[in-house]
Design a protein around this motif. Structure first.
Motif, PDB file in Angstrom:
ATOM      1  N   VAL A   1       9.420 -87.330 -20.959  1.00  0.00           N
ATOM      2  CA  VAL A   1       9.335 -86.042 -21.652  1.00  0.00           C
ATOM      3  C   VAL A   1       8.372 -86.168 -22.824  1.00  0.00           C
ATOM      4  O   VAL A   1       8.442 -87.124 -23.596  1.00  0.00           O
ATOM      5  CB  VAL A   1      10.729 -85.607 -22.172  1.00  0.00           C
ATOM      6  N   GLU A   2       7.469 -85.199 -22.947  1.00  0.00           N
ATOM      7  CA  GLU A   2       6.570 -85.180 -24.098  1.00  0.00           C
ATOM      8  C   GLU A   2       7.387 -84.822 -25.335  1.00  0.00           C
ATOM      9  O   GLU A   2       7.935 -83.723 -25.439  1.00  0.00           O
ATOM     10  CB  GLU A   2       5.449 -84.159 -23.907  1.00  0.00           C
ATOM     11  N   CYS A   3       7.474 -85.741 -26.261  1.00  0.00           N
ATOM     12  CA  CYS A   3       8.392 -85.566 -27.388  1.00  0.00           C
ATOM     13  C   CYS A   3       7.658 -85.722 -28.707  1.00  0.00           C
ATOM     14  O   CYS A   3       6.911 -86.676 -28.916  1.00  0.00           O
ATOM     15  CB  CYS A   3       9.528 -86.595 -27.307  1.00  0.00           C
ATOM     16  N   ARG A   4       7.859 -84.783 -29.591  1.00  0.00           N
ATOM     17  CA  ARG A   4       7.332 -84.858 -30.937  1.00  0.00           C
ATOM     18  C   ARG A   4       8.480 -84.620 -31.913  1.00  0.00           C
ATOM     19  O   ARG A   4       9.585 -84.291 -31.490  1.00  0.00           O
ATOM     20  CB  ARG A   4       6.208 -83.845 -31.147  1.00  0.00           C
ATOM     21  N   VAL A   5       8.200 -84.761 -33.171  1.00  0.00           N
ATOM     22  CA  VAL A   5       9.245 -84.614 -34.183  1.00  0.00           C
ATOM     23  C   VAL A   5       8.896 -83.465 -35.118  1.00  0.00           C
ATOM     24  O   VAL A   5       7.776 -83.373 -35.629  1.00  0.00           O
ATOM     25  CB  VAL A   5       9.421 -85.916 -34.990  1.00  0.00           C
ATOM     26  N   LEU A   6       9.862 -82.584 -35.296  1.00  0.00           N
ATOM     27  CA  LEU A   6       9.763 -81.550 -36.310  1.00  0.00           C
ATOM     28  C   LEU A   6      10.325 -82.154 -37.593  1.00  0.00           C
ATOM     29  O   LEU A   6      11.539 -82.311 -37.729  1.00  0.00           O
ATOM     30  CB  LEU A   6      10.556 -80.310 -35.895  1.00  0.00           C
ATOM     31  N   MET A   7       9.453 -82.510 -38.485  1.00  0.00           N
ATOM     32  CA  MET A   7       9.890 -83.133 -39.738  1.00  0.00           C
ATOM     33  C   MET A   7      10.219 -82.003 -40.710  1.00  0.00           C
ATOM     34  O   MET A   7       9.440 -81.645 -41.594  1.00  0.00           O
ATOM     35  CB  MET A   7       8.795 -84.056 -40.290  1.00  0.00           C
ATOM     36  N   ALA A   8      11.404 -81.447 -40.500  1.00  0.00           N
ATOM     37  CA  ALA A   8      11.773 -80.238 -41.230  1.00  0.00           C
ATOM     38  C   ALA A   8      13.289 -80.139 -41.373  1.00  0.00           C
ATOM     39  O   ALA A   8      14.026 -80.520 -40.463  1.00  0.00           O
ATOM     40  CB  ALA A   8      11.249 -79.009 -40.481  1.00  0.00           C
ATOM     41  N   PRO A   9      13.713 -79.602 -42.545  1.00  0.00           N
ATOM     42  CA  PRO A   9      12.850 -79.264 -43.679  1.00  0.00           C
ATOM     43  C   PRO A   9      12.739 -80.411 -44.678  1.00  0.00           C
ATOM     44  O   PRO A   9      13.731 -81.067 -44.985  1.00  0.00           O
ATOM     45  CB  PRO A   9      13.587 -78.080 -44.307  1.00  0.00           C
ATOM     46  N   VAL A  10      11.520 -80.616 -45.162  1.00  0.00           N
ATOM     47  CA  VAL A  10      11.344 -81.535 -46.288  1.00  0.00           C
ATOM     48  C   VAL A  10      11.941 -80.850 -47.513  1.00  0.00           C
ATOM     49  O   VAL A  10      11.593 -79.707 -47.828  1.00  0.00           O
ATOM     50  CB  VAL A  10       9.854 -81.845 -46.520  1.00  0.00           C
ATOM     51  N   LEU A  11      12.850 -81.510 -48.190  1.00  0.00           N
ATOM     52  CA  LEU A  11      13.590 -80.918 -49.301  1.00  0.00           C
ATOM     53  C   LEU A  11      12.942 -81.281 -50.633  1.00  0.00           C
ATOM     54  O   LEU A  11      12.927 -82.459 -51.012  1.00  0.00           O
ATOM     55  CB  LEU A  11      15.038 -81.404 -49.289  1.00  0.00           C
ATOM     56  N   PRO A  12      12.405 -80.308 -51.359  1.00  0.00           N
ATOM     57  CA  PRO A  12      11.794 -80.609 -52.649  1.00  0.00           C
ATOM     58  C   PRO A  12      12.761 -81.338 -53.582  1.00  0.00           C
ATOM     59  O   PRO A  12      13.927 -80.967 -53.715  1.00  0.00           O
ATOM     60  CB  PRO A  12      11.446 -79.218 -53.203  1.00  0.00           C
ATOM     61  N   LEU A  13      12.259 -82.397 -54.189  1.00  0.00           N
ATOM     62  CA  LEU A  13      12.979 -83.160 -55.212  1.00  0.00           C
ATOM     63  C   LEU A  13      14.191 -83.908 -54.667  1.00  0.00           C
ATOM     64  O   LEU A  13      14.916 -84.542 -55.422  1.00  0.00           O
ATOM     65  CB  LEU A  13      13.420 -82.245 -56.366  1.00  0.00           C
ATOM     66  N   LEU A  14      14.396 -83.837 -53.349  1.00  0.00           N
ATOM     67  CA  LEU A  14      15.517 -84.550 -52.725  1.00  0.00           C
ATOM     68  C   LEU A  14      15.047 -85.526 -51.665  1.00  0.00           C
ATOM     69  O   LEU A  14      15.546 -86.647 -51.575  1.00  0.00           O
ATOM     70  CB  LEU A  14      16.506 -83.547 -52.121  1.00  0.00           C
ATOM     71  N   SER A  15      14.105 -85.100 -50.811  1.00  0.00           N
ATOM     72  CA  SER A  15      13.636 -85.995 -49.741  1.00  0.00           C
ATOM     73  C   SER A  15      12.117 -86.065 -49.683  1.00  0.00           C
ATOM     74  O   SER A  15      11.563 -86.439 -48.655  1.00  0.00           O
ATOM     75  CB  SER A  15      14.181 -85.518 -48.387  1.00  0.00           C
TER      76      SER A  15
END
Length: 309
Positions: free
Chosen positions: A193-207
């Motif tokens: 399976v063609e798989c990518r990552v949704l890097m979401a949500p980036v949390l301001p000041l936390l992650s």
């Protein structure tokens, strides 16, 4: 005088089975809110609401139209579109072929899918119509359909915003941990399976610390994903109140800084967003990963070749 039924709209229209609200959908292809931050403009969601209970989920406002709240009700009162496959097939007959996202208003492989098994039919309908699509999920249950997804050439985007388990336990309490999702990426890749990552949500000041972003991208690359699509946290109506209420309890010192960072539409400062996306893009290039939305190529209908399990 007849008594007024004051129950929420969904409770007057739905049948409750096994704790889920089962109803007949009037439409399946819905516009994706611009605030979602993903590539597709249209989406198909067999479920509304999500047991993953992610505090920053941008789909929360949809529950208000059902007479429910966008907070705890979204996490616990999951709506099942029981006629999803039949309704979708009818709409695809008039569809122009634009790419679709699957699972925007609720994870399409959350626990309800174990009971209702709507996704094999949804996948077959989309593939049969030759419509490119991306399945968005955090759930290992997607592996049940890995063979079908590989057969039709579907893209799967596994959501992994960070790899810090302490953060995950507080902002994604109903979802599996990052390590399980990284292993899910590897398993999907092994299954073809063609798989990518949704890097979401980036949390301001936390992650969003440089070391946090670097650790996340490094482990995503090691898992075998083909690309990373980063999205900074959005706080649209319905999500903002729920998230800020939690932030006030867990990190009161950050509330004022969030108020400064976000506009009335719930979008982060463009300068901040571009800086974070630029950092992630640079990290991705260092690991040989594509960064940003991945285009989908339309396919010829192949419904006669599909086997729905």
């Amino acid at each position: 005088m007849d008594a007024v039924d004051e129950r929420p709209l969904i409770e007057r229209r739905a049948v409750v089975r096994d704790g889920f609200y089962e109803m007949q959908a009037r439409t399946m292809i819905e516009r994706v809110p611009q605030s979602a931050g993903i590539a597709q403009r249209w989406a198909v969601s067999p479920y509304r609401g999500c047991a993953h209970a992610c505090r920053g989920c941008g789909a929360r406002a949809g529950h208000r139209r059902l007479g429910l709240d966008a907070g705890a009700d979204f996490d616990t009162r999951v709506v099942v579109k029981a006629n999803a496959v039949e309704r979708l097939r009818a709409e695809l007959g008039r569809w122009g072929g634009e790419a679709l996202a699957v699972g925007v208003s609720g994870d399409c492989y959350q626990e309800a899918e174990r009971t209702y098994r709507l996704m094999p039919g949804v996948v077959a309908a989309l593939a049969g119509a030759g419509v490119p699509f991306t399945v968005y999920t955090k759930s290992p249950l997607v592996l049940r359909d890995a063979g079908l997804l590989a057969e039709v050439g579907a893209q799967v985007a596994v959501s992994i915003a960070f790899v810090d388990e302490r953060i995950r336990r507080t902002v994604e309490p109903g979802a599996v941990g990052a390590q399980a999702r990284l292993e899910l990426v590897s398993s999907l890749v092994e299954a073809g399976v063609e798989c990518r990552v949704l890097m979401a949500p980036v949390l301001p000041l936390l992650s969003d610390g440089a070391d946090q972003l670097a650790a996340t991208v490094r482990r995503i690359a090691a898992a075998g994903a083909v690309a990373v699509e980063p999205v900074v946290l959005r706080l649209p109506v319905g999500t903002r109140g729920w998230f800020v209420e939690w932030l006030g309890r867990a990190h009161p010192e950050l509330v004022a800084r969030y108020e400064e960072l976000y506009d009335r539409a719930g979008l982060p400062s463009p300068g901040y967003e571009q800086r974070i996306l630029g950092q992630i893009g640079q990290l991705c290039r260092g690991y040989g990963l594509a960064a940003g939305p991945v285009g989908a190529v339309p396919r010829e209908p192949r419904s006669s070749q599909l086997t729905v399990v």
